[in-house]
Design an enzyme around this catalytic site. Structure first.
Site, PDB file in Angstrom:
ATOM      1  N   GLU A 145     -12.968  -4.042   0.805  1.00 22.31           N
ATOM      2  CA  GLU A 145     -13.825  -2.955   1.301  1.00 22.31           C
ATOM      3  C   GLU A 145     -14.606  -2.306   0.151  1.00 22.31           C
ATOM      4  OE1 GLU A 145     -10.338  -3.442   3.825  1.00 22.31           O
ATOM      5  OE2 GLU A 145     -10.321  -2.493   1.885  1.00 22.31           O
TER       6      GLU A 145
ATOM      7  N   GLU B  95       0.872  -1.191   0.000  1.00 22.21           N
ATOM      8  CA  GLU B  95       0.000   0.000   0.000  1.00 22.21           C
ATOM      9  C   GLU B  95       0.900   1.229   0.000  1.00 22.21           C
ATOM     10  OE1 GLU B  95      -3.311   0.935  -0.244  1.00 22.21           O
ATOM     11  OE2 GLU B  95      -2.413   2.908  -0.008  1.00 22.21           O
TER      12      GLU B  95
ATOM     13  N   ASP C 285      -7.007   2.039  -8.563  1.00 16.95           N
ATOM     14  CA  ASP C 285      -7.435   3.383  -8.985  1.00 16.95           C
ATOM     15  C   ASP C 285      -7.542   3.416 -10.507  1.00 16.95           C
ATOM     16  OD1 ASP C 285      -7.390   4.177  -6.345  1.00 16.95           O
ATOM     17  OD2 ASP C 285      -5.328   4.879  -6.431  1.00 16.95           O
TER      18      ASP C 285
ATOM     19  N   GLU D   5     -15.270  -3.544  -2.770  1.00 12.15           N
ATOM     20  CA  GLU D   5     -16.188  -4.510  -3.376  1.00 12.15           C
ATOM     21  C   GLU D   5     -17.510  -4.558  -2.602  1.00 12.15           C
ATOM     22  OE1 GLU D   5     -14.332  -8.297  -3.629  1.00 12.15           O
ATOM     23  OE2 GLU D   5     -15.959  -9.184  -4.795  1.00 12.15           O
TER      24      GLU D   5
HETATM   25  C1  LIG Z   1      -9.485   2.225  -4.712  1.00 10.82           C
HETATM   26  S1  LIG Z   1      -8.498   1.637  -3.423  1.00 10.82           S
HETATM   27  C2  LIG Z   1      -8.959  -0.067  -3.239  1.00 10.82           C
HETATM   28  C3  LIG Z   1      -8.537  -0.625  -1.927  1.00 10.82           C
HETATM   29  C4  LIG Z   1      -8.789  -2.138  -1.741  1.00 10.82           C
HETATM   30  N1  LIG Z   1      -7.985  -2.918  -2.671  1.00 10.82           N
HETATM   31  C5  LIG Z   1     -10.246  -2.473  -1.914  1.00 10.82           C
HETATM   32  O1  LIG Z   1     -10.593  -3.114  -2.909  1.00 10.82           O
HETATM   33  O2  LIG Z   1     -11.043  -2.115  -1.035  1.00 10.82           O
HETATM   34  C6  LIG Z   1      -6.906   1.515  -4.224  1.00 10.82           C
HETATM   35  C7  LIG Z   1      -5.768   1.384  -3.225  1.00 10.82           C
HETATM   36  O3  LIG Z   1      -4.558   1.173  -3.936  1.00 10.82           O
HETATM   37  C8  LIG Z   1      -3.547   2.024  -3.418  1.00 10.82           C
HETATM   38  N2  LIG Z   1      -2.629   2.278  -4.523  1.00 10.82           N
HETATM   39  C9  LIG Z   1      -2.916   2.945  -5.660  1.00 10.82           C
HETATM   40  N3  LIG Z   1      -1.854   3.003  -6.474  1.00 10.82           N
HETATM   41  C10 LIG Z   1      -0.856   2.340  -5.835  1.00 10.82           C
HETATM   42  C11 LIG Z   1       0.496   2.072  -6.156  1.00 10.82           C
HETATM   43  N4  LIG Z   1       1.029   2.519  -7.294  1.00 10.82           N
HETATM   44  N5  LIG Z   1       1.236   1.379  -5.274  1.00 10.82           N
HETATM   45  C12 LIG Z   1       0.695   0.944  -4.102  1.00 10.82           C
HETATM   46  N6  LIG Z   1      -0.580   1.182  -3.736  1.00 10.82           N
HETATM   47  C13 LIG Z   1      -1.353   1.864  -4.585  1.00 10.82           C
HETATM   48  C14 LIG Z   1      -4.310   3.255  -2.973  1.00 10.82           C
HETATM   49  O4  LIG Z   1      -3.617   4.039  -2.026  1.00 10.82           O
HETATM   50  C15 LIG Z   1      -5.575   2.632  -2.391  1.00 10.82           C
HETATM   51  O5  LIG Z   1      -5.427   2.290  -1.036  1.00 10.82           O
END
Ligand SMILES: C[S@@+](CC[C@H](N)C(=O)[O-])C[C@H]1O[C@@H](n2cnc3c(N)ncnc32)[C@H](O)[C@@H]1O
Length: 200
Positions: free
Chosen positions: A181, A60, A108, A183
């Site tokens: 979360e 993360e 993202d 999902e």
């Molecule tokens: C939209 S959230 C989804 C979180 C979780 N996977 C879920 O499905 O509930 C995307 C997560 O990926 C992390 N993230 C985005 N780009 C990243 C990267 N390049 N390296 C590590 N983490 C990343 C963001 O900080 C965020 O916590």
């Protein structure tokens, strides 16, 4: 996911004794699965509890978010989870070629074309993952986002991945599934979850 620093953040990050260290690795030869963008850690924790013979590394980029996951994990006696707080682009410096499966859950979407390189399924990131896999490359992706999903399908295929399974409504299939979360939130709103399993 940006969020305010929880009051407990520094304390939790200091007390955490399960950061991934490539000099230590895991104390067994079980397969290693990696989740990139673990967010608040529900998927990582429940996958690790359900699969004690698999080691999990959660990645993360935001320490505020990671601290929420770490706090949750600390409540359980699990020895098959390790954490890395880093951007995925740095992973080649932190992990050798040890991984069997990469999970990309609700990454993202970066909808603007000029930000396409930031998508976790862009060729730039796929090149990083190449250096992490032990043998075959294996990516499992779930998303609510149609545009990211079709971009990812094309990007994976162009990069040489074979799509083994493709679903546009994961929850209506028999694929074993652990909720994240995001999902949970999206499926409560009636959004269908897209899923793919790809190998190279
Ligand atoms: C939209 S959230 C989804 C979180 C979780 N996977 C879920 O499905 O509930 C995307 C997560 O990926 C992390 N993230 C985005 N780009 C990243 C990267 N390049 N390296 C590590 N983490 C990343 C963001 O900080 C965020 O916590």
């Amino acid at each position: 996911m940006r969020m305010r620093n929880p009051a407990y953040k520094d304390d939790v990050l200091n007390r955490c004794d399960f950061y991934y260290d490539k000099n230590e690795g895991f104390k067994n030869n079980n397969p290693i699965h990696l989740e990139i963008g673990m967010g608040k850690g529900d998927f990582l924790l429940n996958m690790a509890l359900n699969n004690p013979k698999i080691n999990f590394i959660g990645v993360e980029k935001y320490s505020s978010v990671a601290s929420v996951a770490i706090k949750k994990i600390m409540n359980y006696k699990v020895d098959n989870i390790r954490i890395l707080i880093t951007d995925a682009s740095k992973l080649n410096e932190l992990i050798d070629s040890i991984v069997s499966t990469v999970y990309l859950n609700f990454s993202d979407p970066w909808p603007k074309k000029r930000h396409a390189k930031r998508r976790l399924t862009s060729p730039e990131y796929l090149r990083v993952y190449d250096g992490l896999f032990k043998d075959q490359a294996h990516i499992i992706m779930k998303t609510d986002n149609d545009d990211l999903f079709s971009y990812s399908l094309e990007s994976l295929k162009e990069y040489g991945y074979k799509i083994n399974r493709l679903e546009y409504d994961l929850h209506s299939t028999d694929i074993p599934n652990v909720l994240t979360e995001y999902e949970k939130k999206f499926s409560e709103q009636g959004v269908k979850i897209k899923y793919l399993d790809a190998t190279k």
